[in-house]
Motif scaffolding. Sequence first.
Motif, PDB file in Angstrom:
ATOM      1  N   VAL A 211     -11.910  20.384 -15.060  1.00  0.00           N
ATOM      2  CA  VAL A 211     -11.965  21.826 -15.259  1.00  0.00           C
ATOM      3  C   VAL A 211     -10.576  22.368 -15.581  1.00  0.00           C
ATOM      4  O   VAL A 211     -10.406  23.209 -16.476  1.00  0.00           O
ATOM      5  CB  VAL A 211     -12.556  22.528 -14.014  1.00  0.00           C
ATOM      6  N   ALA A 212      -9.551  21.893 -14.866  1.00  0.00           N
ATOM      7  CA  ALA A 212      -8.182  22.349 -15.121  1.00  0.00           C
ATOM      8  C   ALA A 212      -7.767  22.051 -16.557  1.00  0.00           C
ATOM      9  O   ALA A 212      -7.164  22.883 -17.236  1.00  0.00           O
ATOM     10  CB  ALA A 212      -7.222  21.683 -14.140  1.00  0.00           C
TER      11      ALA A 212
ATOM     12  N   LEU B 223      -9.556  24.328 -19.039  1.00  0.00           N
ATOM     13  CA  LEU B 223      -9.032  25.692 -19.023  1.00  0.00           C
ATOM     14  C   LEU B 223      -7.677  25.796 -19.709  1.00  0.00           C
ATOM     15  O   LEU B 223      -7.088  26.880 -19.765  1.00  0.00           O
ATOM     16  CB  LEU B 223      -8.920  26.186 -17.574  1.00  0.00           C
TER      17      LEU B 223
ATOM     18  N   GLU C  15      -7.929  37.248  -7.869  1.00  0.00           N
ATOM     19  CA  GLU C  15      -6.871  36.499  -8.526  1.00  0.00           C
ATOM     20  C   GLU C  15      -5.596  36.401  -7.700  1.00  0.00           C
ATOM     21  O   GLU C  15      -4.619  35.803  -8.158  1.00  0.00           O
ATOM     22  CB  GLU C  15      -6.578  37.124  -9.894  1.00  0.00           C
TER      23      GLU C  15
ATOM     24  N   LEU D 135      -5.166  29.938  -8.932  1.00  0.00           N
ATOM     25  CA  LEU D 135      -6.262  29.407  -9.744  1.00  0.00           C
ATOM     26  C   LEU D 135      -6.646  28.005  -9.304  1.00  0.00           C
ATOM     27  O   LEU D 135      -7.840  27.670  -9.217  1.00  0.00           O
ATOM     28  CB  LEU D 135      -5.857  29.410 -11.218  1.00  0.00           C
TER      29      LEU D 135
ATOM     30  N   ARG E 187      -8.855  28.155  -6.352  1.00  0.00           N
ATOM     31  CA  ARG E 187     -10.212  28.598  -6.699  1.00  0.00           C
ATOM     32  C   ARG E 187     -11.011  27.464  -7.335  1.00  0.00           C
ATOM     33  O   ARG E 187     -12.208  27.315  -7.079  1.00  0.00           O
ATOM     34  CB  ARG E 187     -10.139  29.788  -7.657  1.00  0.00           C
ATOM     35  N   ILE E 188     -10.344  26.657  -8.170  1.00  0.00           N
ATOM     36  CA  ILE E 188     -11.021  25.517  -8.786  1.00  0.00           C
ATOM     37  C   ILE E 188     -11.443  24.507  -7.730  1.00  0.00           C
ATOM     38  O   ILE E 188     -12.581  24.022  -7.725  1.00  0.00           O
ATOM     39  CB  ILE E 188     -10.089  24.861  -9.829  1.00  0.00           C
TER      40      ILE E 188
ATOM     41  N   ASP F 175     -15.277  32.035  -7.447  1.00  0.00           N
ATOM     42  CA  ASP F 175     -14.873  32.775  -8.639  1.00  0.00           C
ATOM     43  C   ASP F 175     -15.950  32.621  -9.706  1.00  0.00           C
ATOM     44  O   ASP F 175     -16.183  31.517 -10.221  1.00  0.00           O
ATOM     45  CB  ASP F 175     -13.538  32.209  -9.143  1.00  0.00           C
TER      46      ASP F 175
ATOM     47  N   LEU G 185     -15.434  30.701 -13.244  1.00  0.00           N
ATOM     48  CA  LEU G 185     -15.234  29.250 -13.368  1.00  0.00           C
ATOM     49  C   LEU G 185     -16.527  28.484 -13.599  1.00  0.00           C
ATOM     50  O   LEU G 185     -16.491  27.336 -14.060  1.00  0.00           O
ATOM     51  CB  LEU G 185     -14.560  28.705 -12.104  1.00  0.00           C
TER      52      LEU G 185
ATOM     53  N   THR H 277     -17.436  26.600 -17.021  1.00  0.00           N
ATOM     54  CA  THR H 277     -16.639  25.391 -17.260  1.00  0.00           C
ATOM     55  C   THR H 277     -17.107  24.251 -16.366  1.00  0.00           C
ATOM     56  O   THR H 277     -17.190  23.094 -16.803  1.00  0.00           O
ATOM     57  CB  THR H 277     -15.145  25.667 -17.018  1.00  0.00           C
ATOM     58  N   PHE H 278     -17.438  24.548 -15.113  1.00  0.00           N
ATOM     59  CA  PHE H 278     -17.923  23.492 -14.209  1.00  0.00           C
ATOM     60  C   PHE H 278     -19.220  22.883 -14.723  1.00  0.00           C
ATOM     61  O   PHE H 278     -19.450  21.678 -14.580  1.00  0.00           O
ATOM     62  CB  PHE H 278     -18.125  24.060 -12.802  1.00  0.00           C
TER      63      PHE H 278
END
Length: 463
Positions: A218-219, A222, A309, A313, A316-317, A353, A356, A359-360
Amino acid sequence: MTDFHELPPVQVLFVDDEENILKSLRRLLQDEEFEVLTAGSGGAALQLLQEAEHVGLIVSDQRMPGLSGVEFLEQAKSVAPQALRIMLTGYADINATIDAINRGGAYRYITKPWNDDEIVLTIRDAVRHYRLEEENRRLAAIVARQNEELQEWNANLKQRVLEQTTEIRKKHEELQNANERLRESYRNTILAFSRLIELRGKKLQNHSTNVATLALNVAKALGLSAEEAETIHVAAMLHDIGEIGIPEAILHKLPEEMTPTELAEYQRHAVRGQTAIDAMEDLREAGILIRHHHEYFDGSGFPDRLTGEQIPLGARIIAMADYIDGAMQNLYGTSAMENALWKVGTELGKKLDPGLLPTFRKFLKYVYYAKTEPGGKELAPLGKGDEAEQSAFEQVEKELKPTELEPGLVLAQSIYSGTGMLLLSRGTQLDQAKVAAIQRYYRLDPPTTGIFVWSRQKKQQRH
């Protein structure tokens, strides 16, 4: 200015067949800064020149028995070519003077009888002139030698540069290899820590690995930098390190089932995890993410009750990856994944969040589907190429011995050591290093079974 005192004393040779003239000259020049030598004939003077080392000036009478002054100076020019020559003559003979200059290379001539002051000044001037020439020759020799060395250096410069460049490149490669070994040791140390965490219970097996795999993918998706993605990956591997030391009785409960005392003890693990790795400077950024991976998006989390936020980040991921893997409960397949996504949906904007989740979704199947590996690469050519050919083959599990492994194979089941430590997760594609590691593990702490990999085989025809 040249310091002539550093040079050996100049020798001045007087040649005359009259002894009283030689004695007179010696007395006249006894206080000068040069050594006076005398000879009574041209032959004796030539012999003396063979033996003396520092004759810089020769003063010779013209009319002598045997060798005349011109003849002597002519021969002396060959024996002591650097010495200056002066002719002494008592006759007004222009021819002898010209011969002394032309044949004997005379520097000057002095007529008899001489004036003492004039002859002293003349001798001094000649000695000084010789010394200047001697110094010039010395400096010229130095320059010539340096020029030769410079030419040699220039001739060898390219080779020396190539040799030095090769040596620098070699040192650079050695340094790179050393740094890579350090990085590999660092990664293996993090991996070892995460596996020790997973040893605390069966339900935790693969948990750190799954969370780290999800978080890393995911990182990257992003668009975070490689350094930021690596920090998130390390933090995800170690996010539960602070739970070490918490009694199992507490860890086996859900937060809502804990007493206030138990809940307080449990909630300390985020800060404890950060503190545990803070001594290692390279892990401090990861420690911040570990501290905040239980902060909730709505501000109801711990330990600092950050909101939205304000929460890093990376934290949160990790929080969403942690929640998804907990919801999967180590089950694999589409139903378990859909159940996890449904649970995630109920917590969007609360614990998690919402930005996200899309993307997950892209990466869940790569972690939890048996026939794919992290990163989305299919483990077999199924779904690609000629459809008729694809339909004739299927993927099946095959058990191999460690010695039968080869690079390119993909694990169908996770590998655990004989004492229960996760070695490699299912879906991992083997390379030469992983094959060697598995073989080493099977010697150190052998599992009870072989290694299960995916094998592509032709489907059996049914009639």
